[in-house]
Design an enzyme around this catalytic site. Structure first.
Site, PDB file in Angstrom:
ATOM      1  N   GLU A   1       0.839  -1.210   0.000  1.00  0.00           N
ATOM      2  CA  GLU A   1       0.000   0.000   0.000  1.00  0.00           C
ATOM      3  C   GLU A   1       0.870   1.255   0.000  1.00  0.00           C
ATOM      4  OE1 GLU A   1      -2.815   0.777  -0.679  1.00  0.00           O
ATOM      5  OE2 GLU A   1      -3.082   2.752   0.201  1.00  0.00           O
TER       6      GLU A   1
ATOM      7  N   HIS B   1      15.635 -13.107  -2.529  1.00  0.00           N
ATOM      8  CA  HIS B   1      15.400 -13.961  -3.715  1.00  0.00           C
ATOM      9  C   HIS B   1      15.338 -13.138  -4.987  1.00  0.00           C
ATOM     10  CE1 HIS B   1      14.669 -17.330  -1.031  1.00  0.00           C
ATOM     11  NE2 HIS B   1      13.903 -16.538  -0.308  1.00  0.00           N
TER      12      HIS B   1
ATOM     13  N   LYS C   1     -11.073   8.568  -9.639  1.00  0.00           N
ATOM     14  CA  LYS C   1     -11.395   8.135  -8.283  1.00  0.00           C
ATOM     15  C   LYS C   1     -12.110   6.787  -8.266  1.00  0.00           C
ATOM     16  CE  LYS C   1     -11.572   8.273  -3.880  1.00  0.00           C
ATOM     17  NZ  LYS C   1     -10.304   7.943  -3.175  1.00  0.00           N
TER      18      LYS C   1
HETATM   19  C1  AGP Z   1      -6.206   3.913  -4.258  1.00  0.00           C
HETATM   20  O1  AGP Z   1      -5.277   4.909  -3.842  1.00  0.00           O
HETATM   21  C2  AGP Z   1      -6.352   3.858  -5.734  1.00  0.00           C
HETATM   22  N1  AGP Z   1      -6.817   5.101  -6.218  1.00  0.00           N
HETATM   23  C3  AGP Z   1      -7.128   2.652  -6.232  1.00  0.00           C
HETATM   24  O2  AGP Z   1      -6.239   1.577  -6.102  1.00  0.00           O
HETATM   25  C4  AGP Z   1      -8.439   2.260  -5.507  1.00  0.00           C
HETATM   26  O3  AGP Z   1      -8.160   1.808  -4.225  1.00  0.00           O
HETATM   27  C5  AGP Z   1      -9.078   1.120  -6.308  1.00  0.00           C
HETATM   28  O4  AGP Z   1      -9.412   1.607  -7.586  1.00  0.00           O
HETATM   29  C6  AGP Z   1     -10.340   0.551  -5.640  1.00  0.00           C
HETATM   30  O5  AGP Z   1     -11.316   1.540  -5.550  1.00  0.00           O
HETATM   31  P1  AGP Z   1     -12.611   1.255  -4.642  1.00  0.00           P
HETATM   32  O6  AGP Z   1     -12.134   1.139  -3.226  1.00  0.00           O
HETATM   33  O7  AGP Z   1     -13.501   2.434  -4.865  1.00  0.00           O
HETATM   34  O8  AGP Z   1     -13.220  -0.025  -5.134  1.00  0.00           O
END
Ligand code: AGP
Length: 622
Positions: free
Chosen positions: A493, A516, A617
């Site tokens: 993350e 590895h 988003k």
């Molecule tokens: C997170 O920082 C990212 N923008 C992206 O990985 C996001 O978490 C992913 O697209 C899942 O989105 P959701 O939680 O709305 O399903």
């Protein structure tokens, strides 16, 4: 991934929709446009390529007059970002105008038919095809009565395949607006003498908190001075009560921070707290299980857990996998939703399937959950933030993360809230199954409720040092993030946060795997972020990983437990987090440090932290 809005009332609509689109810009921002129905009954459109600010400028130079309107901010799926491809789109004669979020899968064949019927096209988009189809069906229709409007809309929808939320106006319909929803979000705002449509709640907040969620395959008709009418898939009017959204406009504002992301990192403790509220103690257990819509006897029959998610939510799911195995003694597996869909995994009886999603609109997660719903073997539930989103209608129950709108594209407070929801869920299931005794449940829950304040401490106490490190490492060519066990998902993350907003390549790795292969990458130009809290059972192993990296010249940023000075000599810099009794809570505190670090690096690089390039988003396409 696009923002769509509509307004019907007494005020000049364009400025209102512009404000609404600004609040939705995080959903997509490569072009934008607004169309009004003028007092003379014409359709007047302004469209720009680029961000909403460009649209604002254009409207300042050429204001639009009208109190019935629709608008759109785009994240391109078909057709490059350009003025021709920007929404709103019209038919050839300009009698119909619409905005669209989603993808029309059969638009090519529809377009071929329309071309044969002499329609002329201006754009490369799937959306424009819809405008021509509406024009045809409205011309076939008879007038602008409710029945005529709804039946022409339904004739169009019968031809479509794909996912869409639409807002449509037609000169022939006069002061009426149609909203349509299938697999993409659409919500109605009920104001005083005015009605609004939006793909997301923040666009409605300045006008009303009174909303009605449109369900899939439903049509909503906004009319002068009357409550909007919702029609179901068979064209019957349905009565749906409105809901009071517990968010105020300020929550969707920046609240004095330079970026939404910074504000949202600091909202993490409150999001964690709100998600726990009235759910964490023994006496709340029944209510918690009722929200998750999982019965005690089902819990006793559970034999495994499958967690479905993408991106950051998937990393939360990986931590959930450890928690289910550690506390509930249940075999668990976190699956990348886009992979799960094509794996030949059978859903066995006694499976609990948990989908995690901030937006509740992620196409891959929804599709994977749909797969699980096909068999009765699986009890399904969601951990979702967006109230009323699609995923919440795909699962039997939803444990909402109560973190309010998350505007920054990089998910931060939602991740923290997803962990809070997972702690609650796993502890509840473990308690019901007798995997943890009442005394242990109480003791773990006590520390769980202390986490928000420990998180506040981390954010306040570590930020100055994190800012200094961001200053030092902002030009790094790459970064390695190493963690073990519960901290391995945090390493993934942390790397995701850094790369998605600072565009520095970063890789999260299981620390034990470093020898590895990845160790070949390590030299003085490859800084390493090590997550090494003392309480975790893997502390000694992490220490030797750090020594191996140090011996190859790496500058190490180590997240360590307060009071542990033993790593000072190995690490280039240490960042301390509070002592914890339960290692299961370490990910919350360590993740906060990596969120702050990624934010400050991107800020120092002067990048668009809240709207990083190429991202949106909510990824509502596969
Ligand atoms: C997170 O920082 C990212 N923008 C992206 O990985 C996001 O978490 C992913 O697209 C899942 O989105 P959701 O939680 O709305 O399903």
């Amino acid at each position: 991934m696009c923002g769509i809005v509509g307004y019907l009332g007494k005020k000049q609509a364009a400025p209102l929709l512009l404000d609404g689109l600004k609040r939705l810009e995080y959903r997509g921002y490569d072009s934008a446009g607004i169309c009004v129905l003028t007092p003379q009954g014409d359709l007047d459109i302004v469209r720009v390529v680029g961000k909403i600010a460009g649209l604002e400028e254009r409207l300042r130079a050429r204001p639009l007059e009208g109190s019935v309107a629709l608008g759109h901010s785009r994240w391109a799926t078909h057709g490059r970002p350009s003025e021709e491809n920007a929404h709103p789109h019209t038919d050839c004669k300009g009698g119909v105008v619409l905005v669209h979020n989603g993808i029309i899968e059969n638009y090519q064949e529809l377009k071929e038919g329309l071309l044969k019927r002499k329609h002329k096209f201006r754009s490369e988009t799937d959306t424009e095809v819809l405008a021509h189809l509406f024009e045809e069906e409205i011309s076939r229709g008879n007038g602008a009565s409710e029945t005529a409007v709804v039946s022409s809309v339904r004739r169009v929808l019968k031809q479509l395949r794909g996912a869409y939320s639409l807002v449509v106006m037609s000169k022939k319909w006069g002061r009426q607006i149609i909203g349509i929803r299938k697999d993409c979000p659409l919500v109605v705002g009920l104001g005083a003498g005015e009605s609004l449509l939006a793909s997301d709640i923040p666009a409605l907040l300045p006008f009303t908190k009174n909303v009605v969620f449109i369900e899939d395959n439903e049509i909503v008709l906004l009319r002068e001075g009357r409550r909007p009418v919702i029609f179901n898939g068979s064209g019957k009017a349905v009565n749906r009560p409105s809901q009071e959204v517990p968010w105020d406009p300020l929550m969707a504002e920046k609240g004095g921070y330079k970026h939404f992301m910074h504000k949202e990192i600091f909202e993490g403790p409150r999001s964690f707290e709100d998600t726990l509220r009235a759910r964490s103690y023994e006496e709340n257990l029944e209510a918690l299980l009722a929200e998750a819509a999982i019965r005690r006897q089902e819990i006793m029959r559970l034999r495994r857990v499958t967690i479905l998610a993408c991106g950051t939510a998937y990393h939360a799911g990986m931590i959930g996998e450890y928690l289910f195995e550690q506390w509930a003694k249940l075999p668990a597996r976190a699956e990348i939703a886009s992979e799960f869909r094509y794996a030949s995994r059978s859903i066995e009886p006694g499976t609990l399937t948990v989908a995690i999603s901030q937006s509740g609109e992620t196409a891959d997660t929804i599709a994977a959950m749909k797969l699980c719903r096909k068999t009765s073997a699986s009890v399904t539930m969601g951990i979702v933030n967006q109230i009323g989103s699609t995923l919440t209608r795909q699962t039997r129950g939803t444990l909402y993360t109560r973190c309010g709108p998350e505007i920054g594209v990089a998910s931060t407070k939602a991740f923290v809230a997803q962990l809070a929801a997972l702690y609650l869920l796993v502890l509840g299931i473990a308690r019901v199954r007798g995997a943890i005794a009442p005394v242990q449940f109480k003791e773990i829950t006590r520390e769980l409720c202390e986490i928000p304040n420990k998180l506040r401490w981390v954010l306040q106490e570590t930020e100055p040092r994190v800012m200094a490190l961001a200053q030092e490492f902002q030009q790094a060519k790459g970064f390695l993030y190493l963690g073990r066990h519960l901290l391995y998902p945090v390493a993934l993350e942390g790397a995701l946060k850094l790369k998605e907003i600072s565009y520095i390549h970063a890789e999260g790795y299981a620390a034990g795997e470093m020898k590895h292969g990845p160790i070949a990458l390590i030299d003085s130009e490859m800084p390493v972020f090590c997550l090494a809290p003392r309480s975790s059972l893997i502390y000694e192993k992490m220490r030797s990983n750090m020594e191996e990296a140090r011996a190859r010249g790496a500058r190490i940023i180590a997240v360590v437990t307060k009071g542990d000075r033993s790593l000072d000599k190995i690490a280039h810099q240490t960042i301390v987090t509070p002592v914890l009794k339960h290692e299961e809570f370490e990910p919350v505190l360590a993740a906060a440090v990596t969120q702050l670090f990624a934010y400050h690096v991107a800020r120092l690089k002067g990048l668009d932290v809240d709207q990083p390039r190429n991202l949106a988003k909510s990824v509502t396409v596969e």
